[in-house]
Design a protein around this motif. Structure first.
Motif, PDB file in Angstrom:
ATOM      1  N   LYS A 193      40.503  51.492  26.298  1.00  8.90           N
ATOM      2  CA  LYS A 193      40.389  50.189  26.565  1.00  8.90           C
ATOM      3  C   LYS A 193      41.527  49.391  27.149  1.00  8.90           C
ATOM      4  CE  LYS A 193      38.456  45.879  25.097  1.00  8.90           C
ATOM      5  NZ  LYS A 193      38.647  45.015  24.134  1.00  8.90           N
ATOM      6  N   ILE A 194      42.861  49.853  26.550  1.00 11.61           N
ATOM      7  CA  ILE A 194      44.140  49.076  27.090  1.00 11.61           C
ATOM      8  C   ILE A 194      44.218  49.550  28.458  1.00 11.61           C
ATOM      9  CG2 ILE A 194      46.501  48.779  26.654  1.00 11.61           C
ATOM     10  CD1 ILE A 194      45.633  48.685  23.429  1.00 11.61           C
ATOM     11  N   ARG A 195      44.256  50.684  28.950  1.00 14.07           N
ATOM     12  CA  ARG A 195      44.678  51.306  29.876  1.00 14.07           C
ATOM     13  C   ARG A 195      43.493  50.794  30.936  1.00 14.07           C
ATOM     14  NH1 ARG A 195      45.266  56.267  27.318  1.00 14.07           N
ATOM     15  NH2 ARG A 195      43.347  56.845  28.036  1.00 14.07           N
ATOM     16  N   LYS A 196      42.476  50.686  30.804  1.00 12.51           N
ATOM     17  CA  LYS A 196      41.257  50.136  31.517  1.00 12.51           C
ATOM     18  C   LYS A 196      41.615  48.452  32.164  1.00 12.51           C
ATOM     19  CE  LYS A 196      37.600  51.393  33.339  1.00 12.51           C
ATOM     20  NZ  LYS A 196      37.722  52.189  34.634  1.00 12.51           N
ATOM     21  N   GLU A 197      41.972  47.819  31.075  1.00 14.34           N
ATOM     22  CA  GLU A 197      42.340  46.355  31.019  1.00 14.34           C
ATOM     23  C   GLU A 197      43.581  46.236  32.101  1.00 14.34           C
ATOM     24  OE1 GLU A 197      43.122  44.565  27.176  1.00 14.34           O
ATOM     25  OE2 GLU A 197      40.955  44.218  26.923  1.00 14.34           O
ATOM     26  N   ALA A 198      44.602  47.104  31.738  1.00 15.90           N
ATOM     27  CA  ALA A 198      45.711  47.044  32.518  1.00 15.90           C
ATOM     28  C   ALA A 198      45.484  47.457  33.934  1.00 15.90           C
ATOM     29  CB  ALA A 198      47.010  48.005  31.872  1.00 15.90           C
ATOM     30  N   SER A 199      44.529  48.407  34.202  1.00 12.82           N
ATOM     31  CA  SER A 199      44.172  48.928  35.694  1.00 12.82           C
ATOM     32  C   SER A 199      43.528  47.894  36.396  1.00 12.82           C
ATOM     33  CB  SER A 199      43.404  50.224  35.536  1.00 12.82           C
ATOM     34  OG  SER A 199      42.739  50.366  36.814  1.00 12.82           O
ATOM     35  N   ILE A 200      42.456  47.134  35.653  1.00 14.88           N
ATOM     36  CA  ILE A 200      42.030  45.916  36.068  1.00 14.88           C
ATOM     37  C   ILE A 200      42.904  44.803  36.745  1.00 14.88           C
ATOM     38  CG2 ILE A 200      40.277  43.945  35.756  1.00 14.88           C
ATOM     39  CD1 ILE A 200      38.685  46.263  33.948  1.00 14.88           C
ATOM     40  N   ILE A 201      43.905  44.534  35.670  1.00 20.93           N
ATOM     41  CA  ILE A 201      44.851  43.451  35.800  1.00 20.93           C
ATOM     42  C   ILE A 201      45.513  43.821  37.156  1.00 20.93           C
ATOM     43  CG2 ILE A 201      46.718  42.210  35.031  1.00 20.93           C
ATOM     44  CD1 ILE A 201      45.720  42.532  32.301  1.00 20.93           C
ATOM     45  N   THR A 202      46.164  44.958  37.134  1.00 23.33           N
ATOM     46  CA  THR A 202      47.068  45.484  38.340  1.00 23.33           C
ATOM     47  C   THR A 202      46.283  45.408  39.773  1.00 23.33           C
ATOM     48  OG1 THR A 202      48.205  47.051  36.659  1.00 23.33           O
ATOM     49  CG2 THR A 202      48.110  47.691  39.207  1.00 23.33           C
ATOM     50  N   SER A 203      44.908  45.820  39.508  1.00 26.50           N
ATOM     51  CA  SER A 203      44.218  45.708  40.919  1.00 26.50           C
ATOM     52  C   SER A 203      44.019  43.985  41.238  1.00 26.50           C
ATOM     53  CB  SER A 203      42.638  46.152  40.483  1.00 26.50           C
ATOM     54  OG  SER A 203      41.994  45.929  41.679  1.00 26.50           O
ATOM     55  N   ALA A 204      43.692  43.249  40.101  1.00 24.00           N
ATOM     56  CA  ALA A 204      43.656  42.081  40.399  1.00 24.00           C
ATOM     57  C   ALA A 204      44.961  41.010  40.744  1.00 24.00           C
ATOM     58  CB  ALA A 204      43.280  41.231  38.898  1.00 24.00           C
ATOM     59  N   LEU A 205      46.162  41.725  40.393  1.00 22.25           N
ATOM     60  CA  LEU A 205      47.405  41.194  40.778  1.00 22.25           C
ATOM     61  C   LEU A 205      47.416  41.675  42.459  1.00 22.25           C
ATOM     62  CD1 LEU A 205      49.734  41.995  37.778  1.00 22.25           C
ATOM     63  CD2 LEU A 205      49.537  39.933  38.850  1.00 22.25           C
ATOM     64  N   ASP A 206      47.172  42.627  42.727  1.00 25.20           N
ATOM     65  CA  ASP A 206      47.243  43.380  44.382  1.00 25.20           C
ATOM     66  C   ASP A 206      46.433  42.460  44.940  1.00 25.20           C
ATOM     67  OD1 ASP A 206      47.930  45.061  46.279  1.00 25.20           O
ATOM     68  OD2 ASP A 206      46.222  45.922  45.779  1.00 25.20           O
ATOM     69  N   VAL A 207      44.961  42.182  44.431  1.00 25.60           N
ATOM     70  CA  VAL A 207      44.332  41.363  45.693  1.00 25.60           C
ATOM     71  C   VAL A 207      44.500  40.011  45.627  1.00 25.60           C
ATOM     72  CG1 VAL A 207      41.961  40.977  46.100  1.00 25.60           C
ATOM     73  CG2 VAL A 207      42.633  43.268  45.308  1.00 25.60           C
ATOM     74  N   PHE A 208      44.748  39.334  44.321  1.00 27.29           N
ATOM     75  CA  PHE A 208      45.016  37.857  44.187  1.00 27.29           C
ATOM     76  C   PHE A 208      46.379  37.832  45.015  1.00 27.29           C
ATOM     77  CE2 PHE A 208      42.910  37.422  39.825  1.00 27.29           C
ATOM     78  CZ  PHE A 208      41.989  36.925  40.252  1.00 27.29           C
ATOM     79  N   SER A 209      47.355  38.720  45.021  1.00 30.51           N
ATOM     80  CA  SER A 209      48.530  38.248  45.845  1.00 30.51           C
ATOM     81  C   SER A 209      48.447  38.299  47.236  1.00 30.51           C
ATOM     82  CB  SER A 209      49.704  39.471  45.336  1.00 30.51           C
ATOM     83  OG  SER A 209      49.470  40.613  45.961  1.00 30.51           O
ATOM     84  N   LYS A 210      47.441  39.168  47.762  1.00 32.87           N
ATOM     85  CA  LYS A 210      47.150  39.185  49.115  1.00 32.87           C
ATOM     86  C   LYS A 210      46.228  37.981  49.735  1.00 32.87           C
ATOM     87  CE  LYS A 210      47.842  44.011  49.284  1.00 32.87           C
ATOM     88  NZ  LYS A 210      47.145  45.152  48.809  1.00 32.87           N
ATOM     89  N   LYS A 211      45.171  37.607  48.921  1.00 32.32           N
ATOM     90  CA  LYS A 211      44.301  36.690  49.449  1.00 32.32           C
ATOM     91  C   LYS A 211      44.192  35.393  48.671  1.00 32.32           C
ATOM     92  CE  LYS A 211      40.169  38.819  50.373  1.00 32.32           C
ATOM     93  NZ  LYS A 211      38.973  39.512  50.177  1.00 32.32           N
ATOM     94  N   GLY A 212      45.005  35.376  47.736  1.00 33.44           N
ATOM     95  CA  GLY A 212      44.783  34.099  46.682  1.00 33.44           C
ATOM     96  C   GLY A 212      43.675  34.166  45.859  1.00 33.44           C
ATOM     97  N   PHE A 213      43.605  33.139  45.010  1.00 33.65           N
ATOM     98  CA  PHE A 213      42.545  32.987  43.796  1.00 33.65           C
ATOM     99  C   PHE A 213      41.193  32.929  44.376  1.00 33.65           C
ATOM    100  CE2 PHE A 213      39.780  31.004  40.939  1.00 33.65           C
ATOM    101  CZ  PHE A 213      40.067  31.832  39.793  1.00 33.65           C
ATOM    102  N   TYR A 214      41.087  31.802  45.217  1.00 36.32           N
ATOM    103  CA  TYR A 214      39.801  31.187  45.671  1.00 36.32           C
ATOM    104  C   TYR A 214      39.062  32.087  46.819  1.00 36.32           C
ATOM    105  CZ  TYR A 214      40.486  27.328  43.239  1.00 36.32           C
ATOM    106  OH  TYR A 214      40.772  26.413  41.894  1.00 36.32           O
ATOM    107  N   ASN A 215      40.012  32.959  47.431  1.00 32.66           N
ATOM    108  CA  ASN A 215      39.475  33.903  48.634  1.00 32.66           C
ATOM    109  C   ASN A 215      39.172  35.291  47.989  1.00 32.66           C
ATOM    110  OD1 ASN A 215      39.408  31.878  50.564  1.00 32.66           O
ATOM    111  ND2 ASN A 215      41.676  32.194  51.079  1.00 32.66           N
TER     112      ASN A 215
END
Length: 194
Positions: free
Chosen positions: A4-26
């Protein structure tokens, strides 16, 4: 539990990647799911909303920075050496994890409304990092290396300079590798706090 912890970390890492490129609202949860090839529903099993995921993301970034500084704070070295090590590690961190730093600038600082709905707002989400900077400052004062002054002024002297250089680096303004500036930035921070 570890899965569960690894899956959460994987999701957060993906979110950081996408948020950093597109911003939160996009950014949509679907974008984040596609980035790591999981279902949207699977993300919602871990994070009930995009906002909760954004908050978990900033917590991860600040915890990583805090752990770097905590390790330095524990060392029996001079304040000057601690500042220099921290500056070097911070710049190395920004190179190794540009998505985390971009997230900090593009989402965290730009969308304060996302992070201030309750008592764990702003500074509180970065508490571990703020506390470690506080320890660094207090030790510098106790050792006579820093003058006693308002904590927020001291904190801003450290983080403002680092943030400014990080921004210049991300905008490709700097002529050299950011780590080349470590000694000069550490010296500037020390002088600002003396």
């Amino acid at each position: 539990m570890k899965r569960k912890i690894r899956k959460e970390a994987s999701i957060i890492t993906s979110a950081l990647d996408v948020f950093s490129k597109k911003g939160f609202y996009n950014t949509s949860i679907s974008d984040i799911a596609k980035n790591i090839n999981i279902s949207v529903g699977n993300i919602y099993n871990y994070f009930p909303s995009k906002k909760k995921l954004a908050r978990a993301s900033i917590s991860l970034v600040t915890k990583k920075l805090a752990s770097e500084l905590k390790e330095i704070n524990k060392q029996e070295i001079s304040t000057e050496d601690k500042i220099l090590k921290f500056v070097k590690r911070y710049f190395e961190f920004t190179q190794k994890h540009p998505e985390m730093i971009e997230y900090f600038f593009k989402v965290y600082l730009s969308n304060r409304e996302l992070f201030c709905e309750d008592e764990s707002c702003g500074f509180a989400l970065a508490k571990e990092f703020v506390d470690e900077v506080g320890i660094l400052i207090k030790n510098g004062i106790d050792n006579g290396d820093f003058r006693k002054q308002d904590f927020y002024v001291s904190f801003s002297c450290i983080t403002g300079i680092l943030g400014g250089m990080t921004f210049l680096n991300s905008e490709k303004v700097l002529n050299d590798d950011i780590t080349i500036y470590s000694k000069e930035i550490a010296y500037t921070i020390l002088n600002a706090l003396k």
